[in-house]
Motif scaffolding. Structure first.
Motif, PDB file in Angstrom:
ATOM      1  N   UNK A  74       0.825  -1.212   0.000  1.00 50.23           N
ATOM      2  CA  UNK A  74       0.000   0.000   0.000  1.00 50.23           C
ATOM      3  C   UNK A  74       0.860   1.264   0.000  1.00 50.23           C
ATOM      4  N   UNK A  75       0.245   2.353  -0.422  1.00 47.91           N
ATOM      5  CA  UNK A  75       0.900   3.654  -0.394  1.00 47.91           C
ATOM      6  C   UNK A  75       1.241   3.982   1.056  1.00 47.91           C
ATOM      7  N   UNK A  76       2.429   4.538   1.275  1.00 46.95           N
ATOM      8  CA  UNK A  76       2.860   4.839   2.639  1.00 46.95           C
ATOM      9  C   UNK A  76       2.317   6.164   3.155  1.00 46.95           C
ATOM     10  N   UNK A  77       1.598   6.901   2.322  1.00 49.63           N
ATOM     11  CA  UNK A  77       0.950   8.130   2.769  1.00 49.63           C
ATOM     12  C   UNK A  77       1.801   9.381   2.707  1.00 49.63           C
ATOM     13  N   UNK A 142      -6.919  -4.441   0.581  1.00 53.19           N
ATOM     14  CA  UNK A 142      -6.323  -4.143   1.885  1.00 53.19           C
ATOM     15  C   UNK A 142      -7.287  -4.551   3.002  1.00 53.19           C
ATOM     16  N   UNK A 143      -8.538  -4.138   2.885  1.00 47.96           N
ATOM     17  CA  UNK A 143      -9.543  -4.459   3.893  1.00 47.96           C
ATOM     18  C   UNK A 143      -9.832  -5.957   3.970  1.00 47.96           C
ATOM     19  N   UNK A 144      -9.812  -6.646   2.816  1.00 49.17           N
ATOM     20  CA  UNK A 144     -10.026  -8.094   2.799  1.00 49.17           C
ATOM     21  C   UNK A 144      -8.872  -8.822   3.494  1.00 49.17           C
ATOM     22  N   UNK A 145      -7.656  -8.323   3.325  1.00 51.29           N
ATOM     23  CA  UNK A 145      -6.511  -8.914   4.009  1.00 51.29           C
ATOM     24  C   UNK A 145      -6.638  -8.722   5.523  1.00 51.29           C
ATOM     25  N   UNK A 146      -7.079  -7.542   5.954  1.00 53.23           N
ATOM     26  CA  UNK A 146      -7.308  -7.305   7.379  1.00 53.23           C
ATOM     27  C   UNK A 146      -8.380  -8.267   7.914  1.00 53.23           C
TER      28      UNK A 146
END
Length: 166
Positions: A74-77, A142-146
């Motif tokens: 993911x993007x680090x922001x 990302x949310x599915x991995x969480x």
């Protein structure tokens, strides 16, 4: 970070549902530069799907992987470039899909590519035609991995079941 990505990408077109299967949620789509092929990434019921093939025909390759088995960076922001990547593996071969957007450029031109690695060595790089890049939404993955019990450990740059801030 999630809000910043959503705001930046809000002006970009949504991915074409046609590239997904049934009720699949589109995450990424692009047509390959100088080719009549395209790449689609979809998410459906805890499975991420990678489809590569002609625009108007049967897929040449479909990889279906549980979300836990797809590597997402993911993007680090921070920084000028919003950049994310994900990787599907198939034996010793890996297909890395990445995109970047220069946040300081008002046109928000997207640069996207598919890099193919074999035994850890890049063997091919396919550029996406910028005007065909749609979606750019890896947040559902990302949310599915969480939800699958994984946590992103930014300090280590990897997904773990037991990420502890260092």
């Amino acid at each position: 970070m999630k809000l910043a990505v959503a705001v930046l990408l809000a002006g970009l077109p949504a991915a074409a549902q046609a590239g997904c299967f049934g009720a699949g949620e589109p995450l990424f789509h692009c047509r390959i530069e100088g080719s009549a092929r395209q790449v689609d990434i979809c998410l459906q019921d805890g499975v991420a799907l990678y489809r590569f093939g002609p625009m108007d025909g049967a897929a040449e390759m479909i990889l279906a992987r549980r979300v836990e088995d797809v590597d997402l960076r993911p993007w680090n922001g921070i920084g000028r470039w919003l950049h994310e990547a994900l990787r599907f593996t198939n034996g010793e071969t890996a297909y890395e899909i990445s995109y970047g957007i220069d946040r300081l450029n008002e046109t928000h031109v997207v640069e996207a590519r598919i890099a193919i690695h074999e035994s850890g060595r890049e063997i091919a790089r396919l550029a996406c035609r910028p005007e065909t890049v749609l979606g750019l939404d890896f947040m559902p993955l990302f949310e599915a991995k969480l939800a699958a019990g994984q946590s992103w450990c930014p300090e280590a740059g990897e997904w773990r079941a037991d990420c502890v801030a260092q």
